[in-house]
Design a protein around this motif. Structure first.
Motif, mmCIF file in Angstrom:
data_model
loop_
_atom_site.group_PDB
_atom_site.id
_atom_site.type_symbol
_atom_site.label_atom_id
_atom_site.label_comp_id
_atom_site.label_asym_id
_atom_site.label_seq_id
_atom_site.Cartn_x
_atom_site.Cartn_y
_atom_site.Cartn_z
ATOM 1 N N THR A 1 0.842 -1.193 0.000
ATOM 2 C CA THR A 1 0.000 0.000 0.000
ATOM 3 C C THR A 1 0.879 1.245 0.000
ATOM 4 N N GLU B 1 1.464 5.190 1.454
ATOM 5 C CA GLU B 1 1.350 5.774 2.790
ATOM 6 C C GLU B 1 1.021 7.255 2.692
ATOM 7 N N GLY C 1 -2.271 3.524 5.476
ATOM 8 C CA GLY C 1 -1.961 2.658 4.353
ATOM 9 C C GLY C 1 -3.155 2.631 3.419
ATOM 10 N N THR D 1 -4.644 -2.637 11.830
ATOM 11 C CA THR D 1 -5.077 -2.958 10.479
ATOM 12 C C THR D 1 -6.568 -3.253 10.483
#
Length: 124
Positions: free
Chosen positions: A2, A4, A36, A118
């Motif tokens: 991903t 940032e 992310g 997450t």
């Protein structure tokens, strides 16, 4: 992998802390965020609707920090992570909460807690 997106130095004034005077007088807290996200859809469309609106997010984080006084920065930093993960495009977030005026009877420059959450483990 991903991309940032970082928003750093979000200054807040809140009344968190274990001690009565911290809740009564309040103090400055500073938030650093790293998100992310996949920026490719926004890059392809050049449309704000396809990415995280970091201006709105900063205001939402500030509001989350400044409401409902609690004792621990651990509680506040989790609250911030939860706000970041409300946007389904955010796959993970790393949040640092600085408490530069923590009541420590020693010379120091900062107290900071950093957590990473997450999607799916926000409350683990």
């Amino acid at each position: 992998m991903t991309d940032e997106l970082a928003v750093t130095g979000i200054e807040c004034f809140a009344h968190h802390g274990v001690f009565d005077f911290e809740k009564r007088e309040g103090q400055v807290f500073v938030v650093d965020l790293v998100l992310g996200i996949d920026t490719r859809p926004a890059a392809a469309s050049d449309d704000l609707e396809h990415t995280v609106n970091y201006g709105t997010l900063a205001l939402d984080v500030k509001a989350a920090v400044e409401r409902d006084p609690v004792d621990l920065i651990e509680t506040v930093v989790q609250r911030i992570a939860d706000v970041c993960l409300l946007d389904s495009r955010v796959e993970w977030t790393r949040v640092t909460l600085h408490k530069p005026d923590a009541p420590i009877d020693a010379t120091y420059s900062d107290v900071a807690l950093t957590i990473t959450r997450t999607r799916g483990n926000a409350h683990d």
